[in-house]
Design a protein around this motif. Structure first.
Motif, mmCIF file in Angstrom:
data_model
loop_
_atom_site.group_PDB
_atom_site.id
_atom_site.type_symbol
_atom_site.label_atom_id
_atom_site.label_comp_id
_atom_site.label_asym_id
_atom_site.label_seq_id
_atom_site.Cartn_x
_atom_site.Cartn_y
_atom_site.Cartn_z
ATOM 1 N N ILE A 105 -0.422 -1.500 -6.557
ATOM 2 C CA ILE A 105 0.087 -0.147 -6.319
ATOM 3 C C ILE A 105 -0.572 0.862 -7.249
ATOM 4 O O ILE A 105 -0.875 1.994 -6.859
ATOM 5 C CB ILE A 105 1.613 -0.113 -6.516
ATOM 6 C CG1 ILE A 105 2.294 -1.139 -5.623
ATOM 7 C CG2 ILE A 105 2.167 1.278 -6.232
ATOM 8 C CD1 ILE A 105 3.748 -1.349 -5.946
ATOM 9 N N SER B 172 0.831 -1.194 0.000
ATOM 10 C CA SER B 172 0.000 0.000 0.000
ATOM 11 C C SER B 172 0.869 1.248 0.000
ATOM 12 O O SER B 172 2.097 1.183 0.076
ATOM 13 C CB SER B 172 -0.897 0.001 1.245
ATOM 14 O OG SER B 172 -0.091 0.051 2.412
ATOM 15 N N ALA B 173 0.208 2.408 -0.046
ATOM 16 C CA ALA B 173 0.933 3.676 -0.010
ATOM 17 C C ALA B 173 1.715 3.810 1.291
ATOM 18 O O ALA B 173 2.861 4.280 1.298
ATOM 19 C CB ALA B 173 -0.041 4.831 -0.173
ATOM 20 N N LYS C 241 -3.415 1.179 -8.218
ATOM 21 C CA LYS C 241 -4.766 1.570 -7.830
ATOM 22 C C LYS C 241 -4.765 2.713 -6.816
ATOM 23 O O LYS C 241 -5.806 3.296 -6.534
ATOM 24 C CB LYS C 241 -5.501 0.359 -7.245
ATOM 25 C CG LYS C 241 -5.677 -0.793 -8.224
ATOM 26 C CD LYS C 241 -6.237 -2.024 -7.521
ATOM 27 C CE LYS C 241 -6.297 -3.221 -8.467
ATOM 28 N NZ LYS C 241 -6.738 -4.456 -7.776
ATOM 29 N N VAL C 242 -3.588 3.013 -6.262
ATOM 30 C CA VAL C 242 -3.482 4.090 -5.283
ATOM 31 C C VAL C 242 -3.675 5.428 -5.990
ATOM 32 O O VAL C 242 -3.089 5.666 -7.058
ATOM 33 C CB VAL C 242 -2.115 4.045 -4.566
ATOM 34 C CG1 VAL C 242 -1.978 5.201 -3.586
ATOM 35 C CG2 VAL C 242 -1.954 2.708 -3.839
ATOM 36 N N SER C 243 -4.496 6.290 -5.409
ATOM 37 C CA SER C 243 -4.863 7.546 -6.086
ATOM 38 C C SER C 243 -3.661 8.455 -6.338
ATOM 39 O O SER C 243 -3.649 9.232 -7.291
ATOM 40 C CB SER C 243 -5.914 8.297 -5.255
ATOM 41 O OG SER C 243 -5.428 8.576 -3.954
ATOM 42 N N GLU C 244 -2.628 8.372 -5.492
ATOM 43 C CA GLU C 244 -1.455 9.237 -5.655
ATOM 44 C C GLU C 244 -0.465 8.723 -6.703
ATOM 45 O O GLU C 244 0.545 9.361 -6.962
ATOM 46 C CB GLU C 244 -0.718 9.384 -4.317
ATOM 47 C CG GLU C 244 -1.488 10.112 -3.242
ATOM 48 C CD GLU C 244 -2.372 9.180 -2.430
ATOM 49 O OE1 GLU C 244 -2.928 9.636 -1.421
ATOM 50 O OE2 GLU C 244 -2.500 7.985 -2.811
ATOM 51 N N TRP C 245 -0.745 7.553 -7.284
ATOM 52 C CA TRP C 245 0.163 6.958 -8.266
ATOM 53 C C TRP C 245 0.386 7.893 -9.444
ATOM 54 O O TRP C 245 -0.547 8.512 -9.958
ATOM 55 C CB TRP C 245 -0.401 5.634 -8.755
ATOM 56 C CG TRP C 245 0.355 5.028 -9.900
ATOM 57 C CD1 TRP C 245 0.050 5.112 -11.225
ATOM 58 C CD2 TRP C 245 1.551 4.245 -9.816
ATOM 59 N NE1 TRP C 245 0.973 4.436 -11.980
ATOM 60 C CE2 TRP C 245 1.913 3.894 -11.145
ATOM 61 C CE3 TRP C 245 2.360 3.816 -8.768
ATOM 62 C CZ2 TRP C 245 3.034 3.129 -11.426
ATOM 63 C CZ3 TRP C 245 3.477 3.051 -9.060
ATOM 64 C CH2 TRP C 245 3.801 2.711 -10.369
#
Length: 357
Positions: A220, A184-185, A222-226
């Motif tokens: 990874i 995760s983030a 799918k994390v919005s900050e990617w």
């Protein structure tokens, strides 16, 4: 009256044979670009590769000065030599003279290509195993069973759910099935923070490199900050296999990542296996993402002119073992090893994945 058809004259027809070769899977191998490289000089009297590192910064000898009086002590520097024996590796492909004279495809050319790809995969695998802590053969472990790591190294092992650092947590992590077992983030930020605490220098652009598998990448991304690499590639050079970045780490895709499956011992984290599942269940694959800093490990310089450099060898011609010149062989050989230059400069982050692939 008899009628001639394609059935009555079927022997006149033959199957259409396309001469186009189907593309086969080629591994995405990326670890070589992050290693320090050293040449292999000929006639050096040994087959061991050595690299060196000085000690870390320290303030222990800094003192308040008195005018006209020299300091009471001196600062000494330490130099550590890291050495490991090179291992000769190789293989060959054998083909007959009849095959070479009659084959529809160029078997010799394909043999050269395959040997090169096999050599690259083998060297990448040895580097991966050394960084994770497994032996090159993959059947023995380099710690946890009483045998020491190379050069008395200590690995930095981390877990996606923030579990205890080290190997004693492996069996506990296997039993965990929650969403926090995927990368995760927050776990990425933990790994980057640990490298900063360890004083590891970033690899490029002020960021660390995170080498991981497609399955972990699918979590990874799918994390919005990617941030996809295409969004910043116009301002900085990309690594081979670079797909994006997050929280100070550039993510590099490798199809030759490390995977292990729990059976009963914590040491199973050093046994490569793909026998689990792509879920968060107990007994699922536990995958390792390598967060790398500068000068974390070293390898031989492949481009050097040393006789130990990798080479493809084609052998043909009559001799006592082949008196009628009926055989031709194509093979490669190389000397190779990987040195952990500073284990504190990289971290092994283990996680599961929601990918079913």
């Amino acid at each position: 009256m008899a009628r001639n058809t394609t059935s009555t004259l079927s022997d006149e027809y033959q199957n259409y044979f396309s001469k186009k070769l189907l593309t086969y899977a080629v591994q995405a191998l990326v670890l070589d670009q992050f290693a320090m490289k050293t040449p292999l000089p000929p006639k050096s009297g040994h087959h061991t590769i050595s690299m060196f590192r000085f000690d870390v910064p320290s303030t222990s000898k800094i003192e308040t000065l008195t005018e006209g009086t020299k300091p009471t002590d001196t600062r000494s520097i330490a130099l550590t030599k890291i050495s490991k024996a090179l291992i000769q590796r190789g293989q060959y492909i054998e083909m007959t003279d009849v095959l070479n004279q009659t084959d529809l495809f160029n078997s010799l050319q394909q043999s050269i290509k395959i040997n090169g790809q096999d050599a690259a995969l083998d060297m990448d695998t040895q580097t991966r195993n050394t960084l994770v802590g497994s032996s090159v053969a993959g059947t023995a472990k380099e710690n946890g069973d009483g045998s020491a790591l190379d050069n008395s190294d200590t690995l930095t092992e981390m877990w996606a759910n923030g579990g205890a650092n080290g190997g004693a947590y492996y069996s506990d992590f296997d039993a965990e099935t929650g969403a926090d077992t995927i990368l995760s983030a927050s776990s990425i930020l933990n790994a980057v923070t640990q490298l900063k605490v360890n004083r590891a220098q970033p690899t490029s652009g002020g960021m660390y490199a995170a080498v991981t598998s497609p399955q972990v990448l699918s979590d990874i991304m799918k994390v919005s900050e990617w941030l996809n690499a295409a969004q910043y590639s116009n301002v900085q050079e990309l690594y081979k296999g670079e797909v994006g970045s997050l929280y100070g780490a550039k993510f590099i895709l490798s199809t030759n990542g490390w995977s292990s499956v729990y059976s009963s011992e914590d040491d199973d984290r050093f046994a490569y296996s793909v026998g689990g599942t792509g879920t968060r269940a107990a007994g699922a694959n536990i995958r390792a993402t390598l967060f790398l800093g500068e000068q974390a490990y070293g390898v031989p310089e492949l481009a050097s002119q040393s006789p130990f450099s990798p080479k493809v060898i084609i052998s043909e011609g009559a001799d006592k073992t082949d008196p009628l010149d009926q055989l031709k062989t194509v093979g490669f050989k190389t000397f190779w090893t990987t040195l952990r230059l500073n284990p504190a400069y990289y971290a092994i982050m283990r996680s599961k994945t929601d990918s079913s692939a």
